[in-house]
Design an enzyme around this catalytic site. Structure first.
Site, mmCIF file in Angstrom:
data_model
loop_
_atom_site.group_PDB
_atom_site.id
_atom_site.type_symbol
_atom_site.label_atom_id
_atom_site.label_comp_id
_atom_site.label_asym_id
_atom_site.label_seq_id
_atom_site.Cartn_x
_atom_site.Cartn_y
_atom_site.Cartn_z
ATOM 1 N N CYS A 1 0.905 -1.253 0.093
ATOM 2 C CA CYS A 1 -0.054 0.012 0.007
ATOM 3 C C CYS A 1 1.060 1.207 -0.082
ATOM 4 O O CYS A 1 1.527 1.491 1.032
ATOM 5 C CB CYS A 1 -0.988 -0.100 1.134
ATOM 6 S SG CYS A 1 -1.899 1.324 1.315
ATOM 7 N N CYS B 1 -0.495 4.046 2.269
ATOM 8 C CA CYS B 1 -0.128 3.766 3.856
ATOM 9 C C CYS B 1 1.371 4.040 4.044
ATOM 10 O O CYS B 1 1.533 4.696 5.033
ATOM 11 C CB CYS B 1 -0.507 2.410 3.856
ATOM 12 S SG CYS B 1 -2.180 1.748 3.451
ATOM 13 N N ASP B 2 2.243 3.339 3.246
ATOM 14 C CA ASP B 2 3.475 3.422 3.719
ATOM 15 C C ASP B 2 4.524 4.154 3.117
ATOM 16 O O ASP B 2 5.770 4.560 3.436
ATOM 17 C CB ASP B 2 4.133 1.937 3.678
ATOM 18 C CG ASP B 2 3.212 1.137 4.406
ATOM 19 O OD1 ASP B 2 2.905 1.278 5.816
ATOM 20 O OD2 ASP B 2 3.154 0.016 4.285
#
Length: 311
Positions: free
Chosen positions: A134, A137-138
Site C-alpha cells: 500500500c 499507507c507506507d
C-alpha cells in the site's frame, strides 16, 4: 419462518456500499457487515480521478465516506463485524458473525480480494520493514529514498505515480514487455522523469538486515541477475479473491466466483459483486455497478420467495 434481515451484504468496499444503498432503496431491511473500515481498497486511493461525474479528483477515503453516508441515509445498517461461516437452512441463510448468528433471505458477497505476494525469499521477513502492499499507507516513510515498485497493472502504475511525489528514485519493474494497465495511465508513468521503468524484470530475492536494503533482480528475457540497492519494495502483482464463505459456489481457475449478468452465483440466493467475482475489468465504478445489479436481483429473488413477484 421470517429472517432477521431481508438482505445481508458482506464487505463494505465499493461493491458492498453500492449494494447496501440499492438494497435499502428497494425497501429491503439491509445489513452491511464489514470487519475493517467501510471503503475497502478505495480507502488507499490517493486521487480518484476516473469516476464519472467527479470532475476534480477526490481522495478514496472521502469518496467512500460519502457512499457510507448515502447507504445509511437510505436505511442500511452497517456493523463492524466479521463473518466466520455461511450456511443454508431451508429458504434462509444463517451467518455466524463475531456478534452472533444472523439470518436473511439473500446474501451478497462483496468480500473483494487481497494482495497477491511475490513468494520470494525475504518478502515475509521484511513485510512492514520495507516491503509493503500500500503506497498511500507506507510511502511517506520513504520520502527521498530508493523505492522499487513491482507490477504492470493499474495498481502498480497508479501507486508508482503516487510514490514519485515522494522521491525521484522510483524503479518500476514488470516481467512482461509492456504494461497491462490502462493506456492513459501507462503513458503517464512512461513520461514521468521520476520513474525508471524496467520491462522484462522480476524480483528473485529481497535482502536486508533490520530493513530492506537491496533486491536481486532477474531479467526474464536473458536470465541475467544483478543486485539493486533499494530502501523499500512495493508489491502490486494482482489479487486473490476472498471466497472462503462461498462454499460450493462455482469458481473459475483463478478462484473468482462465477456469476451471470444478474450477479447470481450457482447457489440460489447467493450473489457476488466486485473483485470477488470473475470479471474482465476491476475498477471502482464496475464494483459499484455490480453491487447495484446484485441488490436489484436479490430484491427480485426475495419477492419470488415471498410469493410477491410482479407478474
Amino acid at each position: 419462518m421470517e429472517p432477521q434481515w431481508d438482505l445481508i451484504v458482506i464487505g463494505a468496499g465499493g461493491a458492498g456500499l453500492g449494494a447496501a444503498q440499492y438494497g435499502a432503496r428497494a425497501n429491503l431491511k439491509t445489513l452491511l457487515l464489514e470487519e475493517m473500515a467501510p471503503g475497502g481498497q478505495a480507502l488507499v486511493i490517493d486521487r480518484l480521478e476516473n469516476y464519472p461525474g467527479i470532475a476534480e479528483p477526490v481522495s478514496g477515503f472521502d469518496f467512500a465516506d460519502l457512499m457510507r453516508r448515502q447507504a445509511e441515509q437510505f436505511g442500511a445498517e452497517i456493523r463492524s463485524s466479521g463473518v466466520s461461516a455461511l450456511r443454508r437452512e431451508g429458504n434462509l441463510f444463517v451467518l455466524d458473525t463475531s456478534d452472533g448468528p444472523v439470518s436473511t433471505w439473500a446474501v451478497i458477497l462483496a468480500t473483494g480480494a487481497k494482495h497477491r505476494h511475490l513468494e520470494v525469499p525475504g518478502e515475509t521477513e521484511f513485510s512492514g520493514r520495507g516491503v509493503s502492499y500500500c503506497a498511500t499507507c507506507d510511502g511517506p516513510f520513504f520520502k527521498g529514498k530508493r523505492i522499487l515498485v513491482v507490477g504492470g497493472g493499474d495498481a502498480a502504475c497508479d501507486e508508482a505515480m503516487f510514490l514519485s511525489k515522494l522521491t525521484d528514485r522510483v524503479i518500476l519493474v514488470h516481467r512482461k514487455d509492456r504494461f497491462r494497465a490502462q493506456k492513459a495511465l501507462a503513458a503517464r508513468v512512461l513520461a514521468n522523469p521520476r520513474i525508471e521503468t524496467r520491462f522484462h524484470h522480476a524480483v528473485k530475492e529481497i535482502h536486508g538486515s533490520k530493513q530492506v536494503e537491496a533486491v536481486t533482480l532477474v531479467r526474464t528475457d536473458t536470465g541475467e541477475e544483478y543486485r539493486e540497492p533499494v530502501d523499500a519494495v512495493f508489491v502490486f502483482v494482482g489479487s486473490l479473491p476472498q471466497t472462503s464463505l462461498a462454499g460450493e459456489a462455482e469458481k473459475d481457475e483463478t478462484g473468482s466466483l462465477i456469476t451471470n449478468d444478474r450477479m447470481e452465483t450457482s447457489v440460489p440466493g447467493l450473489f457476488a459483486a466486485g473483485d470477488v467475482r470473475a470479471t474482465p475489468f476491476r475498477q471502482l465504478i464496475t464494483a459499484v455497478a455490480d453491487g447495484a445489479v446484485a441488490a436489484h436481483s436479490a430484491s427480485q429473488y426475495i419477492d419470488e420467495i415471498r410469493g410477491e413477484a410482479y407478474r
